[in-house]
Design a protein around this motif. Structure first.
Motif, PDB file in Angstrom:
ATOM      1  N   ASP A  31      29.590   0.933  26.537  1.00  0.00           N
ATOM      2  CA  ASP A  31      28.701   1.898  27.173  1.00  0.00           C
ATOM      3  C   ASP A  31      29.020   2.133  28.648  1.00  0.00           C
ATOM      4  N   ASP A  32      28.558   3.287  29.117  1.00  0.00           N
ATOM      5  CA  ASP A  32      28.422   3.626  30.544  1.00  0.00           C
ATOM      6  C   ASP A  32      29.721   4.051  31.236  1.00  0.00           C
ATOM      7  N   HIS A  82      25.970   9.547  25.715  1.00  0.00           N
ATOM      8  CA  HIS A  82      25.057   8.552  26.315  1.00  0.00           C
ATOM      9  C   HIS A  82      24.257   9.184  27.461  1.00  0.00           C
ATOM     10  N   HIS A  86      22.718   9.086  32.569  1.00  0.00           N
ATOM     11  CA  HIS A  86      22.229   7.768  32.152  1.00  0.00           C
ATOM     12  C   HIS A  86      20.727   7.681  32.406  1.00  0.00           C
ATOM     13  N   PRO A 125      20.062   5.571  26.675  1.00  0.00           N
ATOM     14  CA  PRO A 125      20.185   4.536  27.700  1.00  0.00           C
ATOM     15  C   PRO A 125      19.019   3.548  27.669  1.00  0.00           C
ATOM     16  N   HIS A 179      29.879  -3.246  27.846  1.00  0.00           N
ATOM     17  CA  HIS A 179      29.931  -2.190  28.863  1.00  0.00           C
ATOM     18  C   HIS A 179      31.301  -2.125  29.534  1.00  0.00           C
TER      19      HIS A 179
HETATM   20 ZN   LIG Z   1      23.985   2.619  29.159  1.00  0.00          ZN
END
Ligand SMILES: [Zn+2]
Length: 212
Positions: A31-32, A82, A86, A125, A179
């Protein structure tokens, strides 16, 4: 980590792997990102282990680093929406704002890869996908993507803690949340090397969400 033995499942066993069943699958999600430093490091480790993963990307970051998005797709991995910023309070937004978060991210990812890939998933998120968000997804051809195993690597608990949480909590079908973006992910990268080695040793196969 428990190495799974004969008789532990209905699956066939593979004598080449010491009786470890062949049909244990795991899904890796990151993620991210995209992140110009850590995403390529994650990609390199995945390639070494012949593993595929889903990258849940933030629209704004995809616009800043479209070349990294392209690298992820070129390596055969899948993309997940995503949100654009965020937005951790997405559930409290109007339907219009939820739509905007989704659409702008889809456009950023499309722009980065020139429409070469279909984004199939959405991850909200900071939470599993909530009902008021899930109702919007179908219109965008997206499916909700949650997880089953969260080592909280974003809080930088130490490489060993991340490895232990993942390999200790692992089950067939686990969806692991890690992440590659959003901060210093050197602990995650170090842990990933050990996690992939452990998954390989236990006979796990890497699949995309919902795939057999
Ligand atoms: Zn995230």
């Amino acid at each position: 980590m428990t190495k799974r033995q004969d008789g532990d499942s209905d699956g066939e066993t593979n004598p080449d792997t010491g009786g470890v069943a062949e049909d244990y699958t795991v899904t890796l999600t990151f993620d991210d990102g995209p992140h110009p430093v850590y995403t390529p490091q994650v990609l390199e480790l995945l390639e070494e282990h012949d593993a595929i993963a889903v990258f849940c990307m933030v629209g704004q970051r995809a616009r800043e680093h479209p070349e990294i998005v392209r690298q992820v797709v070129d390596a055969g991995h899948a993309l997940c929406n995503h949100t654009d910023t965020h937005d951790e309070k997405l559930s409290e937004r109007t339907r219009e704002e939820i739509e905007r978060q989704i659409t702008e991210t889809d456009e950023a990812l499309d722009d980065a890869v020139g429409g070469d890939t279909e984004v199939r998933w959405f991850r909200q998120p900071a939470t599993f996908v909530q009902p008021q968000v899930e109702t919007v997804l179908g219109d965008h051809g997206l499916e909700p993507l949650d997880w089953t195993l969260d080592p909280r690597d974003w809080s930088r608990p130490g490489t060993e803690s991340i490895v232990q949480d993942v390999l200790g909590g692992l089950e067939p079908g686990s969806v692991i949340l890690l992440h590659d973006g959003g901060g210093d992910r050197s602990q995650t990268v170090a842990a990933l090397d050990q996690i992939l080695t452990g998954l390989d040793a236990a006979g796990y196969r890497y699949v995309l969400p919902g795939d057999p």
